[in-house]
Design an enzyme around this catalytic site. Sequence first.
Site, PDB file in Angstrom:
ATOM      1  N   ALA A 124     -34.483   3.768 -89.875  1.00 47.46           N
ATOM      2  CA  ALA A 124     -35.016   4.067 -88.877  1.00 47.46           C
ATOM      3  C   ALA A 124     -36.237   4.382 -88.886  1.00 47.46           C
ATOM      4  O   ALA A 124     -36.487   4.162 -89.911  1.00 47.46           O
ATOM      5  CB  ALA A 124     -33.807   5.548 -88.121  1.00 47.46           C
ATOM      6  N   ASN A 125     -37.162   4.981 -88.201  1.00 40.60           N
ATOM      7  CA  ASN A 125     -38.549   5.248 -88.641  1.00 40.60           C
ATOM      8  C   ASN A 125     -38.668   6.516 -87.320  1.00 40.60           C
ATOM      9  O   ASN A 125     -37.613   6.962 -87.111  1.00 40.60           O
ATOM     10  CB  ASN A 125     -39.842   3.912 -87.829  1.00 40.60           C
ATOM     11  CG  ASN A 125     -38.999   3.033 -86.323  1.00 40.60           C
ATOM     12  OD1 ASN A 125     -39.274   4.578 -85.580  1.00 40.60           O
ATOM     13  ND2 ASN A 125     -39.042   1.902 -86.195  1.00 40.60           N
ATOM     14  N   ARG A 126     -40.078   6.348 -87.620  1.00 41.99           N
ATOM     15  CA  ARG A 126     -39.846   7.966 -86.908  1.00 41.99           C
ATOM     16  C   ARG A 126     -40.225   7.868 -85.535  1.00 41.99           C
ATOM     17  O   ARG A 126     -40.977   9.058 -84.924  1.00 41.99           O
ATOM     18  CB  ARG A 126     -41.049   8.636 -87.522  1.00 41.99           C
ATOM     19  CG  ARG A 126     -40.602   9.094 -88.604  1.00 41.99           C
ATOM     20  CD  ARG A 126     -42.456  10.496 -90.138  1.00 41.99           C
ATOM     21  NE  ARG A 126     -41.801  10.130 -91.244  1.00 41.99           N
ATOM     22  CZ  ARG A 126     -40.788  11.221 -91.480  1.00 41.99           C
ATOM     23  NH1 ARG A 126     -40.513  11.691 -91.241  1.00 41.99           N
ATOM     24  NH2 ARG A 126     -40.684  11.255 -93.092  1.00 41.99           N
TER      25      ARG A 126
END
Length: 402
Positions: free
Chosen positions: A209-211
Amino acid sequence: MALQGKRILLVISGGIAAYKSLDLIRRLRERGATVRCILTSGAQQFITPLAASALTGQRTHTDLFDREDEADIGHIKLARDADLVVVAPATANLMAKMAGGQADDLASTVLLATTLPILIAPAMNVRMWLHPATQRNLAVLQGDGVHVVGPNEGAMAEAEFGPGRMSEPLEIVEAAGRLLAPAGPLAGKHVIVTSGPTHEPIDPVRYIANRSSGKQGHAIAKAAAKAGARVTLISGPVTLPDPAGVTTLRVESAREMLEAVEKALPADIGIFAAAVADWRVANTGGQKIKKKDGALPELSLTENPDILATISRRTENRPPLMVGFAAETEHVIEHAKQKLAKKGCDLIVANDVSAEIGVMGGESNTVHLVSAAGVETWPTLSKTEVARKLVERLGAMTGGAS
Ligand code: CTP
């Protein structure tokens, strides 16, 4: 006429004009509205709940203390579950009750409990209409924000002439349509917004995932809806609530996001604010990867579809205005210009997402608008304000009135 899909609560009070309200139901439904009726006891002297139900296709409500009604759809729910309340005919008595805030039957209680816009179509004898008490009540109601259509002047049931005749059903339909017509710079436009991160599965319990928090994309969806657009928000996994007045579709992965965008087309504007994962794991299995002594699992990555580029490069069914975002940690404008060309979109909203700036997950954003027209840098603003300004700009670019 903007009544497609609109829900109208029609309050019919006791006057001879009640018979015209049956035609009003038909006219509203012809234009795509759903109509639910409340009949006062006076109205039931002129028309029956059965006639209203037959025409609305819905249950008609008459009693405040009806056990079945309260269990099924209570008076507070009735006061909320609509887009507009129309009172037609509005008798002098009901207007007086409304102006005085009385609640002694279902109709007046719902009218006191509702926060929806209210449109009244007064109907009464000319002398009752012109009486200072009625005119005073009318002024109070207008001061309270109640909208009024009519009454018309003409021959009355009592062989008198003057103002007091209820507006014709079509006039009431038009007044309702004007009240419900979306206004704003994106009125009548369909806008697709992507937002949030994507999750790319490694195995059934793990993902890449990412932020991204989705705050900017969701704020844009909200602002577009406020500007009158019909908005489809396609969101990756976020902890934000679905914005009110927006159709939100939740997806997990980039491929699901692309599929949802394709299904939501056609649109007038595409705003692709999602932080889509560039890669996904090619060798995902159906089972959780187990730890094996010393041996590390090997993930083999494959490229995800580029949603923005896929849609922007189309010749058919491409939204005429395509907006991408560029999340950069260095050479922000230079990279944004390259992305504009590479992806084939019309505008790039570029921002610096370096960890020390705190854009990802934060509340504010400093953006640069990069297009064929050049580069425009906005001051640091809240994400809500960036959304509002962007939507205003897109409205101007698509020729909407502000
Ligand atoms: N985008 C997309 N699909 C992808 C990757 C990105 O639709 N698979 C869109 C984003 O929603 C954004 C724009 O492309 O509007 C740019 O995203 P960004 O992550 O900044 O760029 P990338 O193309 O991923 O390039 P890089 O990561 O190399 O900067």
